[in-house]
Design an enzyme around this catalytic site. Sequence first.
Site, PDB file in Angstrom:
ATOM      1  N   HIS A 148       0.837  -1.193   0.000  1.00 34.80           N
ATOM      2  CA  HIS A 148       0.000   0.000   0.000  1.00 34.80           C
ATOM      3  C   HIS A 148       0.875   1.248   0.000  1.00 34.80           C
ATOM      4  O   HIS A 148       2.099   1.159   0.147  1.00 34.80           O
ATOM      5  CB  HIS A 148      -0.918   0.024   1.234  1.00 34.80           C
ATOM      6  CG  HIS A 148      -2.078  -0.916   1.149  1.00 34.80           C
ATOM      7  ND1 HIS A 148      -1.993  -2.241   1.534  1.00 34.80           N
ATOM      8  CD2 HIS A 148      -3.356  -0.733   0.719  1.00 34.80           C
ATOM      9  CE1 HIS A 148      -3.166  -2.825   1.340  1.00 34.80           C
ATOM     10  NE2 HIS A 148      -4.010  -1.936   0.858  1.00 34.80           N
ATOM     11  N   LYS A 152      -0.478   4.565   4.706  1.00 29.93           N
ATOM     12  CA  LYS A 152      -1.318   3.569   5.380  1.00 29.93           C
ATOM     13  C   LYS A 152      -0.612   3.091   6.644  1.00 29.93           C
ATOM     14  O   LYS A 152       0.536   2.663   6.605  1.00 29.93           O
ATOM     15  CB  LYS A 152      -1.612   2.380   4.463  1.00 29.93           C
ATOM     16  CG  LYS A 152      -2.588   1.388   5.072  1.00 29.93           C
ATOM     17  CD  LYS A 152      -3.080   0.395   4.043  1.00 29.93           C
ATOM     18  CE  LYS A 152      -4.059  -0.607   4.637  1.00 29.93           C
ATOM     19  NZ  LYS A 152      -5.274   0.050   5.166  1.00 29.93           N
TER      20      LYS A 152
END
Length: 243
Positions: A148, A152
């Site tokens: 990600h 995140k």
Amino acid sequence: MQTPLRILIHGASGRMGRALLRLAAEDARLMVVAAVTGSGRAPEEARDTPVLAADALDRVPAFDAAIDFSQPAGFDAILALCQARGAAIVSGTTGLSPGQFAALDATGRHVPVLWAANFSAGVAVLAELVRQAAAALPGWDVDVVEAHHVHKKDAPSGTALQLGAAVTAGRGRGPAYASLRAGDIVGEHTVQLAGPGERLELVHRATNRDIFARGALEAALRLARLGPGRHEFGRLMLPGAGR
């Protein structure tokens, strides 16, 4: 003409919140009655939508369903508000504690609730394929690898844990996890099953965050038509569900 569903967007200043605001404005089936941000500052996508701070939930106008993509610290308040107002809640907030999931179950006795790690139809299908593969290859090593964007915070991701649960359901024990945070990756998940001399990979790559926002909006439309209960995204999105 059908009356639009009145929705509250909680966590409106985040990436998902802004996508929800933008896409909801294009959907005649929806009316955003308010957006909630941590500071009360209005994101550009809010336009004419009233924006409230997270500590001013008592001022939220009437709504039929809340869509929550916030932080665990703000989850309890929006859950309590939905129960008090008799409104449905769709949440994609990750990093929730066992106690918060228990509260979600308890709230489901009063209003329709739905929590999902991922609102992609493709991931829902992937989870079922992973369960079947793990059941068919019980002796193989299984790893869930996810990547990600650098912002995140939780790792493994909620989707990785969802896929891990599918592995456990298939073979009775979970996988190993690996997480990568780099650049602006929207979301990539690979489930690798490795045996002697061969390897199987099941992969999902998201290239646009809008797929998750569209899924959450559609889930809210369907969930608001159902009775109290803890509902599942995959089943809710089956043809005819919540229609």
